[in-house]
Enzyme design. Structure first.
Site, short mmCIF file in Angstrom:
data_model
loop_
_atom_site.label_atom_id
_atom_site.label_comp_id
_atom_site.label_asym_id
_atom_site.label_seq_id
_atom_site.Cartn_x
_atom_site.Cartn_y
_atom_site.Cartn_z
N GLY A 173 1.21 -1.06 0.36
CA GLY A 173 -0.12 0.50 -0.03
C GLY A 173 0.51 1.47 -0.37
O GLY A 173 1.88 0.93 0.00
N GLY A 199 -3.53 8.93 2.05
CA GLY A 199 -2.06 8.64 2.89
C GLY A 199 -1.68 8.44 1.23
O GLY A 199 -0.07 9.25 0.85
N GLN A 223 -15.63 -6.28 3.28
CA GLN A 223 -16.83 -5.06 2.52
C GLN A 223 -15.76 -4.41 0.80
O GLN A 223 -15.81 -3.58 0.99
CB GLN A 223 -16.20 -4.17 3.81
CG GLN A 223 -17.36 -4.66 5.43
CD GLN A 223 -16.35 -3.81 6.55
OE1 GLN A 223 -16.74 -3.31 6.72
NE2 GLN A 223 -15.92 -5.06 6.72
N ARG A 224 -14.60 -4.31 1.29
CA ARG A 224 -13.75 -4.37 -0.04
C ARG A 224 -14.19 -4.83 -1.26
O ARG A 224 -13.40 -4.62 -2.38
CB ARG A 224 -12.27 -4.58 0.33
CG ARG A 224 -11.79 -3.89 1.12
CD ARG A 224 -10.57 -2.52 1.58
NE ARG A 224 -8.86 -3.81 0.71
CZ ARG A 224 -8.16 -3.98 1.59
NH1 ARG A 224 -7.79 -3.06 2.63
NH2 ARG A 224 -7.41 -4.28 1.04
N MET A 239 -14.95 -2.17 9.09
CA MET A 239 -14.37 -1.59 8.96
C MET A 239 -13.99 0.38 8.87
O MET A 239 -15.07 0.86 9.14
CB MET A 239 -13.63 -1.96 7.50
CG MET A 239 -13.03 -3.25 7.41
SD MET A 239 -11.86 -3.81 5.81
CE MET A 239 -11.09 -4.83 6.14
N ASP A 269 -13.50 4.33 3.29
CA ASP A 269 -13.25 4.58 4.29
C ASP A 269 -14.21 5.78 4.48
O ASP A 269 -14.31 6.49 4.92
CB ASP A 269 -12.01 4.82 5.67
CG ASP A 269 -11.11 3.99 5.48
OD1 ASP A 269 -11.79 2.81 5.53
OD2 ASP A 269 -9.88 3.69 5.76
N ARG A 325 -30.51 -13.49 19.96
CA ARG A 325 -29.26 -12.95 20.15
C ARG A 325 -28.77 -12.42 19.64
O ARG A 325 -30.05 -11.27 18.62
CB ARG A 325 -28.75 -13.95 20.88
CG ARG A 325 -28.52 -14.61 19.21
CD ARG A 325 -27.48 -15.82 18.98
NE ARG A 325 -26.99 -16.86 19.95
CZ ARG A 325 -26.30 -17.95 19.14
NH1 ARG A 325 -26.27 -18.03 17.77
NH2 ARG A 325 -26.22 -19.44 20.09
O1 F6P Z 1 -8.49 1.92 3.99
C1 F6P Z 1 -8.99 0.99 3.71
C2 F6P Z 1 -9.35 -0.47 4.94
O2 F6P Z 1 -9.63 -1.62 4.07
C3 F6P Z 1 -9.09 0.07 6.67
O3 F6P Z 1 -10.84 -0.03 6.15
C4 F6P Z 1 -8.94 -1.24 7.15
O4 F6P Z 1 -8.30 -0.31 7.97
C5 F6P Z 1 -7.74 -1.23 6.69
O5 F6P Z 1 -8.01 -0.43 4.78
C6 F6P Z 1 -7.76 -3.21 6.57
O6 F6P Z 1 -5.99 -2.20 5.21
P1 F6P Z 1 -5.57 -4.75 5.36
O7 F6P Z 1 -5.92 -4.25 3.41
O8 F6P Z 1 -3.82 -3.94 5.00
O9 F6P Z 1 -5.36 -5.38 6.19
#
Ligand code: F6P
Length: 360
Positions: free
Chosen positions: A78, A117, A269-270, A184, A142, A177
């Site tokens: 990254g 970043g 989530q990604r 994330m 995010d 429950r």
């Molecule tokens: O910034 C995107 C993100 O998915 C965050 O939400 C999460 O904390 C981080 O990257 C996870 O990073 P990695 O893929 O390095 O575990």
């Protein structure tokens, strides 16, 4: 003029990157421009020779443009941590290599698709890009990037989280429950807040708002239901506790007699097929980036504000993203891209009986 354009994806992946790449390549080819895909983000520029592919009409077919991940890859690490790198002298080496590769590739412009970043890093080391046009496009699940109302990948992440929680709600109901689901988002609560509203969560805990565990317990115990979902953003902290936030909330609930389980959707989530709104956003941002190149702009980022897609300068982006310490929680930092106390979703959540912490 026939231009030669580079595209790269940096930082963590998210859904929507391939739509973006496809739309940029298509728009550029229609203009008669050449497209160079840089593999693995800045990692690809640091290899000798640089790791690149030349695009033609078949390179990224339309049917693949809806898929998550990046066709160009994102690299292993990254964004480089430039503060650490500057101290070790690694940054000077990295910058030199980057500049060499860019001139070797004979690019007129570079479209950098990145998060906070990578875009900040590019701005801080802007001399590297002085001979070409630098156009950035904001992507991140995010949604913590200043000056834009939306980032590529956010809507799909909200959808992924919503689908995950919708399924959990069924087993929660069957077993009477609660589920504590950790989302994330780093230290930004946008993802948890938006998904929480979408699923009708019973509580949403985000880093921007202080919460009180006793109030949370009281809220759950007085719920008309004996099941539901408590969404916990990964950035929250509870004094005196370490470990994963969802685990610590879960232990507190268990200690108060609330039957619960934890669940971690993690990197799901990604991914997921890019939802239509992310595809439309990607198409708009690609178009905006190509126009910026035609207009000879440089050091800009595409942004959506009040439904209008336009460019903002990177210097403006950098100062707007200034991170200030939150007075309530000293270790927490917020910027103006994060959930503000005036966010209308907060009031809507409260009016729906969702516990969102101790506001004001
Ligand atoms: O910034 C995107 C993100 O998915 C965050 O939400 C999460 O904390 C981080 O990257 C996870 O990073 P990695 O893929 O390095 O575990």
């Amino acid at each position: 003029m026939k231009k030669r354009i580079g595209i790269m994806t940096t930082g963590g992946d998210c859904s929507g990157l391939n739509t973006l790449i496809n739309r940029i390549a298509r728009g550029a080819m229609l203009r008669g421009w050449q497209i160079v895909g840089i593999m693995d983000g800045t990692d690809g520029l640091c290899t000798t020779p640089p790791s690149v592919i030349e695009f033609d009409a078949q390179t990224l077919p339309i049917e693949c443009a809806r898929m998550a991940g990046s066709f160009l890859h994102n690299g292993r690490a990254g964004a480089l941590n430039f503060e650490t790198a500057a101290e070790t002298g690694q940054l000077a080496h990295f910058n030199k290599k980057l500049q060499q590769s860019l001139s070797e590739l004979k690019l007129n412009a570079l479209i950098l698709i990145g998060g906070n970043g990578s875009i900040s890093l590019a701005w801080c080391n802007r001399d590297i890009y002085s001979d070409i046009q630098l156009i950035c496009i904001p992507k991140t699940i995010d949604m913590d990037i200043p000056l834009t109302d939306r980032t590529i990948g956010f809507d799909t992440a909200v959808q992924q989280l919503t689908s995950f929680c919708d399924q959990l709600m069924l087993t929660a109901r069957s077993h009477h429950r609660w589920f504590v689901v950790q989302t994330m988002g780093r230290d930004c609560g946008q993802l948890a807040l938006n998904a929480g509203i979408a699923i009708g969560a019973s509580a949403i805990l985000i880093p921007e708002i202080k919460f009180d565990i006793d109030s949370l317990v009281k809220h759950i115990k007085s719920s008309p239901r004996d099941y539901g979902i408590i969404l916990v953003s990964e950035g929250i902290s509870l004094r005196g506790h370490s470990g994963r936030p969802a685990d610590m909330i879960s232990r507190k609930l268990t200690a108060s007699g609330i039957v619960n389980r934890t669940a971690y959707p993690e990197h799901t989530q990604r991914v997921g097929d890019t939802v239509a709104t992310d595809r439309i956003l990607a198409t708009r941002m690609a178009d905006c980036a190509l126009h910026a190149i035609e207009n000879n702009e440089t050091y800009v980022m595409t942004a959506v504000s009040n439904c209008e897609c336009k460019t903002v300068s990177l210097s403006e982006f950098f100062s707007a993203g200034y991170i200030s310490a939150d007075p309530n929680i000293p270790e927490l930092q917020t910027s103006d891209a994060y959930v503000s106390p005036d966010d209308p979703l907060l009031e809507i959540a409260v009016n729906l009986g969702i516990y969102i912490g101790e506001q004001k």
